[in-house]
Scaffold this active site. Sequence first.
Site, short mmCIF file in Angstrom:
data_model
loop_
_atom_site.label_atom_id
_atom_site.label_comp_id
_atom_site.label_asym_id
_atom_site.label_seq_id
_atom_site.Cartn_x
_atom_site.Cartn_y
_atom_site.Cartn_z
N GLU A 248 -41.24 -23.26 30.25
CA GLU A 248 -40.72 -24.36 29.44
C GLU A 248 -41.02 -25.71 30.05
OE1 GLU A 248 -39.88 -24.07 26.52
OE2 GLU A 248 -39.58 -21.93 26.39
N TYR B 198 -33.78 -29.95 25.24
CA TYR B 198 -34.62 -28.90 24.69
C TYR B 198 -34.75 -27.72 25.65
CZ TYR B 198 -38.51 -25.93 24.08
OH TYR B 198 -39.24 -24.79 24.01
N ASP C 56 -37.41 -28.45 19.24
CA ASP C 56 -38.62 -29.04 19.84
C ASP C 56 -39.45 -29.68 18.74
OD1 ASP C 56 -39.66 -26.84 18.50
OD2 ASP C 56 -41.35 -26.75 19.87
N CYS D 42 -47.06 -24.21 10.23
CA CYS D 42 -46.57 -25.52 9.78
C CYS D 42 -46.98 -26.57 10.81
CB CYS D 42 -45.06 -25.47 9.62
SG CYS D 42 -44.37 -26.88 8.72
N CYS E 188 -50.29 -23.87 4.47
CA CYS E 188 -49.22 -23.52 3.55
C CYS E 188 -49.50 -22.22 2.80
CB CYS E 188 -49.00 -24.66 2.56
SG CYS E 188 -48.56 -26.23 3.36
N CYS F 62 -47.84 -19.56 4.70
CA CYS F 62 -46.46 -19.83 5.11
C CYS F 62 -45.46 -18.95 4.36
CB CYS F 62 -46.11 -21.30 4.85
SG CYS F 62 -44.44 -21.72 5.39
N CYS G 182 -40.10 -24.54 0.36
CA CYS G 182 -40.33 -25.76 1.13
C CYS G 182 -40.10 -27.01 0.28
CB CYS G 182 -41.75 -25.77 1.68
SG CYS G 182 -42.15 -27.26 2.64
#
Length: 312
Positions: free
Chosen positions: A49, A132, A150, A205, A212, A215, A221
């Site tokens: 991270e 985060y 994030d 995304c 899309c 997706c 959306c």
Amino acid sequence: MPPASTPPPGAPAEIAPLRAEVLTWFAANARDLPWRAPDRTAWGVLVSEVMLQQTPVVRVLPVWTAWMARWPAPSDLAAASTADVLRAWDRLGYPRRALRLQECARAVVDRHGGAVPRAESALLELPGVGAYTAAAVVAFAHGGRSVVLDTNVRRVLARALGGVALPAPSQTAAEVRRAAAAVPAGEREAAAWAAASMELGALVCTARSPRCDACPIAARCAWRAAGYPPDAHAARRRTQAWTGTDRQARGRIMALLRDAARPVPPTGIDAVWPERDQLRRSLAGLVADGLVEELRGAAGPSGYRLPVSPAR
DNA sequence: AAATCGGGGCG
DNA sequence: CGCCCAGATTT
């Protein structure tokens, strides 16, 4: 204060089916990243991270792998030479993160007996760990419930729920509330949602050219439903300058010292940058940051090197 | 709230 | 060449 298993107030009714679609998609499309492997450690997750703060996954992968092989536990990194740590960090960028990661390792050893804490409040007290990263460690290292927000999740929620192309340049309180309301009640489900929503942002995304057609929530959306309106903040976003900046000068100096087997004399430092005043300012900044050690001679600085011993 | 802090790869 | 990347810290 409701127990953690209570659904967050104000969660919109449409969030549940949306989450289900994303979770199903994730089960079939998750990348096979080493910090997600069954044999991962909590420390390995934390290391990943920190490395991933502003650095893309593909560049972190080889560094993380070598890093964890060399320093598998917090105690290993805590005992390492800072110069070795900075060299292993290589060109991930923002080398102060490497210093903080070593400080974080020492804090984990000193405060928590070498075990990465589970409490988000304790994680937040660790060097280099912000909102985060603390939330990410709770979810990905410990399988706990947290609000992981994030750049990927921000974008997914901005589009799917907010109906806009991109989130605001800096995170807003309303955004955090919306993200919190979207987190499932259960710990396991919340951790899965964190990973899945991030992965959707990273793979589908995306900021540039969202896929899309691939997706799982395109039909739900809000941005798509609104006809893909353009980013309202576009005019106000400005790219950070790079060429000719102190940051570039600092990078040159760090690259020079990483590759140097012995201390570099001042003349050697001068050779990497044309403007002397800027170079001296940048070098002084690196010394002040603890990234560079200045060796003093009888008549001023005699050389520069990466800090050999941990700056405790 | 704004500034600072790397580096690279892709459209 | 602009833009973006699993942000944190300081001012």
